[in-house]
Design a protein around this motif. Structure first.
Motif, short mmCIF file in Angstrom:
data_model
loop_
_atom_site.label_atom_id
_atom_site.label_comp_id
_atom_site.label_asym_id
_atom_site.label_seq_id
_atom_site.Cartn_x
_atom_site.Cartn_y
_atom_site.Cartn_z
N ALA E 62 0.84 -1.20 0.00
CA ALA E 62 0.00 0.00 0.00
C ALA E 62 0.87 1.25 0.00
CB ALA E 62 -0.92 -0.01 1.22
N LEU E 63 1.96 1.19 0.78
CA LEU E 63 2.86 2.34 0.85
C LEU E 63 3.51 2.62 -0.50
CD1 LEU E 63 4.26 4.46 2.53
CD2 LEU E 63 5.86 2.74 3.32
N SER E 64 3.95 1.54 -1.18
CA SER E 64 4.59 1.71 -2.48
C SER E 64 3.64 2.36 -3.47
CB SER E 64 5.02 0.35 -3.04
OG SER E 64 5.97 -0.24 -2.19
N ILE E 65 2.41 1.87 -3.49
CA ILE E 65 1.45 2.44 -4.43
C ILE E 65 1.18 3.91 -4.10
CG2 ILE E 65 -0.98 2.33 -5.10
CD1 ILE E 65 -0.70 -0.72 -4.90
N PHE E 66 1.13 4.20 -2.81
CA PHE E 66 0.86 5.57 -2.40
C PHE E 66 2.04 6.49 -2.72
CE2 PHE E 66 -0.15 8.86 0.82
CZ PHE E 66 -1.37 9.19 0.31
N LEU E 67 3.26 5.98 -2.48
CA LEU E 67 4.45 6.76 -2.85
C LEU E 67 4.47 7.00 -4.36
CD1 LEU E 67 7.34 5.25 -0.72
CD2 LEU E 67 6.69 7.65 -0.82
N GLY E 68 4.11 5.97 -5.12
CA GLY E 68 4.07 6.13 -6.57
C GLY E 68 3.09 7.19 -6.98
N PHE E 69 1.94 7.20 -6.34
CA PHE E 69 0.92 8.20 -6.64
C PHE E 69 1.42 9.61 -6.30
CE2 PHE E 69 -2.32 10.60 -4.17
CZ PHE E 69 -2.89 11.24 -5.25
N ARG E 70 2.06 9.75 -5.11
CA ARG E 70 2.53 11.07 -4.72
C ARG E 70 3.67 11.54 -5.64
NH1 ARG E 70 6.19 12.90 -1.10
NH2 ARG E 70 5.89 15.04 -0.44
N ASN E 71 4.56 10.61 -6.03
CA ASN E 71 5.61 10.96 -6.97
C ASN E 71 5.03 11.45 -8.27
OD1 ASN E 71 8.33 10.81 -6.22
ND2 ASN E 71 8.17 8.60 -5.97
N ARG E 72 4.00 10.76 -8.74
CA ARG E 72 3.37 11.16 -10.00
C ARG E 72 2.81 12.58 -9.89
NH1 ARG E 72 3.34 9.37 -15.20
NH2 ARG E 72 2.41 11.20 -16.09
N ALA E 73 2.15 12.86 -8.74
CA ALA E 73 1.57 14.19 -8.56
C ALA E 73 2.66 15.26 -8.54
CB ALA E 73 0.74 14.24 -7.28
N CYS E 74 3.77 14.97 -7.84
CA CYS E 74 4.87 15.95 -7.77
C CYS E 74 5.50 16.14 -9.14
CB CYS E 74 5.92 15.49 -6.76
SG CYS E 74 5.36 15.58 -5.05
N TYR E 75 5.73 15.01 -9.84
CA TYR E 75 6.32 15.10 -11.16
C TYR E 75 5.43 15.91 -12.10
CZ TYR E 75 8.06 13.68 -15.74
OH TYR E 75 8.54 13.69 -17.02
N ASP E 76 4.12 15.70 -12.01
CA ASP E 76 3.19 16.45 -12.87
C ASP E 76 3.28 17.95 -12.59
OD1 ASP E 76 2.35 14.19 -14.12
OD2 ASP E 76 0.49 13.99 -13.01
N ARG E 77 3.44 18.31 -11.31
CA ARG E 77 3.59 19.73 -10.97
C ARG E 77 4.85 20.31 -11.60
NH1 ARG E 77 1.13 21.55 -6.31
NH2 ARG E 77 2.96 22.77 -5.81
N TRP E 78 5.94 19.54 -11.48
CA TRP E 78 7.24 19.99 -12.00
C TRP E 78 7.17 20.14 -13.52
CZ3 TRP E 78 10.68 17.32 -15.24
CH2 TRP E 78 11.97 17.81 -15.29
N TRP E 79 6.58 19.15 -14.17
CA TRP E 79 6.53 19.15 -15.63
C TRP E 79 5.55 20.21 -16.13
CZ3 TRP E 79 9.61 18.19 -19.23
CH2 TRP E 79 9.27 17.71 -20.50
N GLU E 80 4.46 20.44 -15.36
CA GLU E 80 3.55 21.51 -15.76
C GLU E 80 4.25 22.87 -15.62
OE1 GLU E 80 0.01 22.10 -13.44
OE2 GLU E 80 -0.78 23.56 -14.86
N GLY E 81 5.04 23.02 -14.54
CA GLY E 81 5.81 24.25 -14.39
C GLY E 81 6.73 24.48 -15.58
N ARG E 82 7.40 23.40 -16.02
CA ARG E 82 8.29 23.52 -17.18
C ARG E 82 7.50 23.86 -18.44
NH1 ARG E 82 10.54 24.71 -20.74
NH2 ARG E 82 12.54 24.09 -21.65
N LYS E 83 6.33 23.25 -18.59
CA LYS E 83 5.52 23.56 -19.76
C LYS E 83 5.09 25.03 -19.75
CE LYS E 83 3.48 19.11 -20.94
NZ LYS E 83 2.29 18.24 -20.82
N LEU E 84 4.75 25.54 -18.57
CA LEU E 84 4.30 26.93 -18.47
C LEU E 84 5.41 27.88 -18.91
CD1 LEU E 84 2.35 26.65 -15.13
CD2 LEU E 84 1.38 27.15 -17.37
N TRP E 85 6.64 27.60 -18.44
CA TRP E 85 7.74 28.47 -18.87
C TRP E 85 8.06 28.28 -20.34
CZ3 TRP E 85 10.74 32.41 -16.75
CH2 TRP E 85 10.27 32.86 -15.51
N GLY E 86 7.85 27.08 -20.85
CA GLY E 86 7.99 26.88 -22.30
C GLY E 86 6.97 27.73 -23.06
N ARG E 87 5.74 27.75 -22.55
CA ARG E 87 4.74 28.59 -23.20
C ARG E 87 5.08 30.07 -23.07
NH1 ARG E 87 -0.62 26.59 -20.39
NH2 ARG E 87 -1.35 28.61 -21.15
#
Lengths: 304, 304, 304, 304, 304
Positions: E62-87
């Motif tokens: 359960a912890l692994s799946i939850f860590l994976g989910f949180r990592n995904r959310a953080c990565y999406d924030r980071w990548w969205e930030g990069r996309k915004l500056w690209g725009r």
């Protein structure tokens, strides 16, 4: 939204308010008591009952994946809600700018009047989303006619957006907006309608009830049955294991539930009051007003 | 859609209607019976047959991940369906606003006529999506010519949207719409076409059949074979374990299936009737009509 | 696409055509034979070789997650393909509507001519995506000049879209389209170009080959090595376990592969023929034609 | 991109070039050697050291989920790269069409000149993304002034897009484009700027370094420590298990890394050369040119 | 952002700065100490306490799946930030191009003035996102009036965008922009408002605090309790296992946390300084200026 301090490793461990524990401790307590009774019974009365750990491994896996999926769905709702309010901040600034760029020669009090309507809109939308009715919060921003039309309507934010559209139309018919530029303002109003509709969607349509009940039942079944599977191996420590497992599964379920309805008043919900006030001040400042109400600040680490 | 009460932990445990259990209890019963027979046979007749738990751990894992994937796909369909109807609510309000903003000097009965067509559209789309044919539900909103053209056509919502477009074109040709503003209304009509097309897509194209049958077969195989893997360890309690595992896997499968076709009449499906009525009332109210039909309310906790 | 009957639990269990089993049964058979030989060898000749179940649990997990990821990627391709054809349905209806709304005073045969081109477009795109060349399917919809230009070109759908654009331009230059409204029609043509490009992308760019080969190799390695890990515990039943595991992993791999190229002729692929005919009839009906070709219907439960 | 043959089950098993194995075989070999030494040591010298399999199950799980996440991120980058080039194909065709639809009465050589610039653009973008500098590949498509301005600039594709915009502006100022239609062409140029910026983003911003190093370290730690966990059970076959596990984890890591930078020259990267030439030919054919360069074809099954 | 060298397998293993280890080594050390004490205690004092490994397998999952989910959310924030500056990079180039295409006959110093404002904008936005206040970084790009208005405002980037809009409006009112083309520039300004709003959203709204604290607590509980589960089997090597598991779980948690706030100064955060300078130089070069400030380069392998 919880804002206090940095979220470093040790600090986060001591938080209670707004944490999953605040919500689930009665169930943890109950699982401790029930599993203690079951452990006693299985060790001294119904000896020989043993489900083994196999079903708990297999079901635990399916449950984890399902909890992960539900958490993802809840988080997406919460984050979409935040995006929608972000877009509301943007479109409010954009309309304020468009009124400056596209409107020419309007009567002196006309633009400020529309700006004050724009400043009132987020308060009215927030109260609709939270089921509140505090007219005093925005009554000074609207004149009497507008206020009474808004308060009397079935759907207050829709009515206010409608009145703003009427004002724009009047400006256009009076020749203050080039017909070429009306569609640009119209598409900003469409954006507001889209934001409001999406907020209503999130509010009115929760994650399907069958998901919620199934996940709750499997968690309850799991925690109740766990002593039958481990008591032969773990013996007297069985309740400890049950409590650890219950904390994890109930906790993961609770953090999802907390943000499923992101417009409510839970500690982790979105700070709609703060964002409404910010939009109000942004728009009024651009409209040249100087007496602004104070920004909403965090209360005991929680921004409302 | 199930709306009754709060979805707190204890309440959700007692629900039956709309829950997965309502749908899968015959299969659970069957798995209890079959596994009891198998357990008896494996303990007294075919002793020594033991698949061990290894295949069930490995396959249970793959099955869980696959169920999670299928659930995600079904949920996405359901949520997209809800988004589409949310966009329909928005675009109906937007067109009503555009008729006020962009149309100038039209005959007095023209705009109300179009608004009543807009109010009829969601009912016609809903009936097309649900395979219903209750003309009485919208016949009072359309005049005779329109009604007969709509009823006679191959695709009723497309035909009504087409008639609305003709009305807009007539307003434009009669000089009541600035040629500059026609594209804005046209793009709202394009939005309606897009919403309808996407709803038809969800209705007509289910999750690939091979996914459904594979997941059903693996679940059936798993539950049938499970006694061969655990009877040596679990002995007489084997059917209990089988029932627990069957409940989880069949339940997770069922909650996905329930919302795979979100426009149907299952308890967890979307409340299209309530949303159609809401659009009708929103549009008619903006058009100044005062006698509105009552909102659709939940019946035994389920909003239709 | 498989459409027959309802996909209830018992019915789906008996399906063969279009199921994963149809595709993978030779490999299942092979794994049964090989594992039987290995089991015999390990029990009587190479006794003492035991990899234990640990590597199979760990690798089975990684493999499941990877299969789930690949399935998701394939499903997304399939669903995007369906969305693209849904958008093609929409944009065809939209252009037909725009020709009615925006074109004024054109020669009587001009609009029907363009509508017939629009009706031919999906057939030509479908044949390009499926590598077919059946000119008879659309030759009656195009006049001779157009037909010969299309058939002679490097990329037939691009050429037809180009000819439609030329027709629109001629209407505009002849004064039948307001210059204000040309951009709206132009953006519909851009939408068609976007749909075609995206379909070509899905067709020409499969999931990276290294993913496919790695997943195939790990599955093959897993199934081949499995007897070495379980024969000590499971003994004579080893081939049964191998077959169960092989069915799950090969089946999950196969359902992904079946829909990876959604425009092909597999039973689970998209019903492009039916959708092409539907677009043809939608557009021709709106153009007032009354003699339509029959809708494509399912053949033995499969819609092509 | 690997294109050779069908990707059937047996064929894919024998591929080496472009497979994960090509990249990871030295590490597999190393893990075989090291684990053989460790196995020998643990069986004869440091007997009694046993980490048991528990940590490997738990960590293997976390590692699998993390590898799955990283693979998803890499695949998304690769697929977004492909979508961007698909959009470049579309927008090139669209601009070529818009030059025909919207430009009227321009000097005979003007449109072909712009078309040749459009044909050169993908080559220049490709070389920028791949860090190449082969001016000969596009020098014949540009006149001398343009070529020298492009070659001299800090960012060649930006400069070429800028020159195309200047040409469009000149056409507009000379009265060959209706002011109403300039925004449509302008938004196509904006689309080109958006595509280029997104390609640069993918090229310049890899998956965060901390992800890559953590996943590499855990894989290395896992493979190195595995013998300590299984040698008591598996004994002499320990290196076989290590090699199987290493192949899976290193392979899953490698397939992600291969496509992380989709514009490079790896066998699984995107066929930018082929797509550039296709755009060149599409645009030049629409512009009426008949002498086209040959399409790029696959070399040893790999399209570049 | 870490840019040094290629991220090959052996090189990445030796990196410290910017790796997860740099952040978590105190906690690893602590877990080593505590687990050593516990191991000693459990082996010699509180013998017989054994939680078995079952809870750790289930919770680890359960912890692994939850860590994976949180990592995904953080990565999406980071990548969205990069996309915004690209725009932001794109829209800056686009506005510079639109000023050339759409503005005609403006005073010679007007366009360069707006371009210099565009060049200052990313610096001001970056400082707002990073909580910095270095006016010197952009003061030379703005004239005194503009500078003082910007510095005095509540929200500096909003104010600068507002001033740019005023300049555009003045150009339009002076007749240098066709009213037809004003909406195109206006929508570019809307894009800037949207980018800024989205950046502020990512900065102000972290992943819900309850997620962070729950994941920290479960990790801490897991690592603390692990010796009770494995000491009977692993004995003296217990601390080794604890350290391995702690490294994995704490590491996976840390890589997510590092990029959760992508606009900060962590080694893996986005290189806003470099991107601001790049936008500045792109815009000024297009405006014909030749003295550009040097590009920001990586310092010790880290681009800021």
């Amino acid at each position: 939204m919880i804002v206090k301090g940095k979220r470093d490793f040790p600090g986060a461990l001591l938080m209670f308010h707004g944490s999953a524990l605040e919500q689930i401790w009665p169930w943890i307590l109950a699982s401790a008591l029930i599993s203690s009774l079951l452990t006693f019974g299985l060790e001294h009365i119904w000896t020989g009952l043993n489900l083994t750990t196999t079903p708990f491994t297999v079901v635990g896996l399916a449950l984890s994946i399902f909890l992960g999926f539900r958490n993802r769905a809840c988080y997406d709702r919460w984050w979409e809600g935040r995006k929608l309010w972000g877009r509301l901040i943007n479109v409010s600034r954009v309309i304020a700018r468009q009124l400056i760029t596209f409107v020419d020669g309007a009567p002196a009090d006309k633009i400020p009047k529309i700006n004050r309507m724009l400043a009132a809109y987020p308060h009215i939308l927030r109260q609709a989303l939270r089921g509140e009715d505090q007219v005093a919060d925005y009554s000074e921003l609207l004149n009497e006619t507008t206020l009474s039309r808004v308060v009397a309507s079935r759907n207050r934010p829709t009515m206010l957006a409608h009145i703003i559209a009427e004002e724009i139309r009047d400006l256009y018919r009076a020749g203050h907006i080039d017909p070429l530029h009306l569609p640009a303002i119209d598409s900003s109003l469409t954006e507001i309608a889209g934001i409001q509709g999406a907020c209503e969607r999130i509010k009115k349509t929760p994650v399907p009830m069958s998901y919620t009940e199934l996940v709750h039942r499997i968690v309850a079944l799991y925690v109740l049955a766990l002593p039958f599977g481990i008591v032969e191996q773990v013996q007297d420590l069985t309740p400890v294991v049950v409590v650890i497992v219950a904390y994890c599964f109930l906790g993961l379920d609770a953090v999802g539930s907390q943000i499923e309805a992101p417009f409510d008043h839970d500690p982790n919900d979105l700070p709609l009051s703060a964002m409404s006030r910010m939009i109000e001040n942004d728009v009024l400042e651009l409209a040249g007003e100087t007496e602004l109400r104070a920004e909403v600040t965090a209360n005991k680490g929680i921004l409302n």
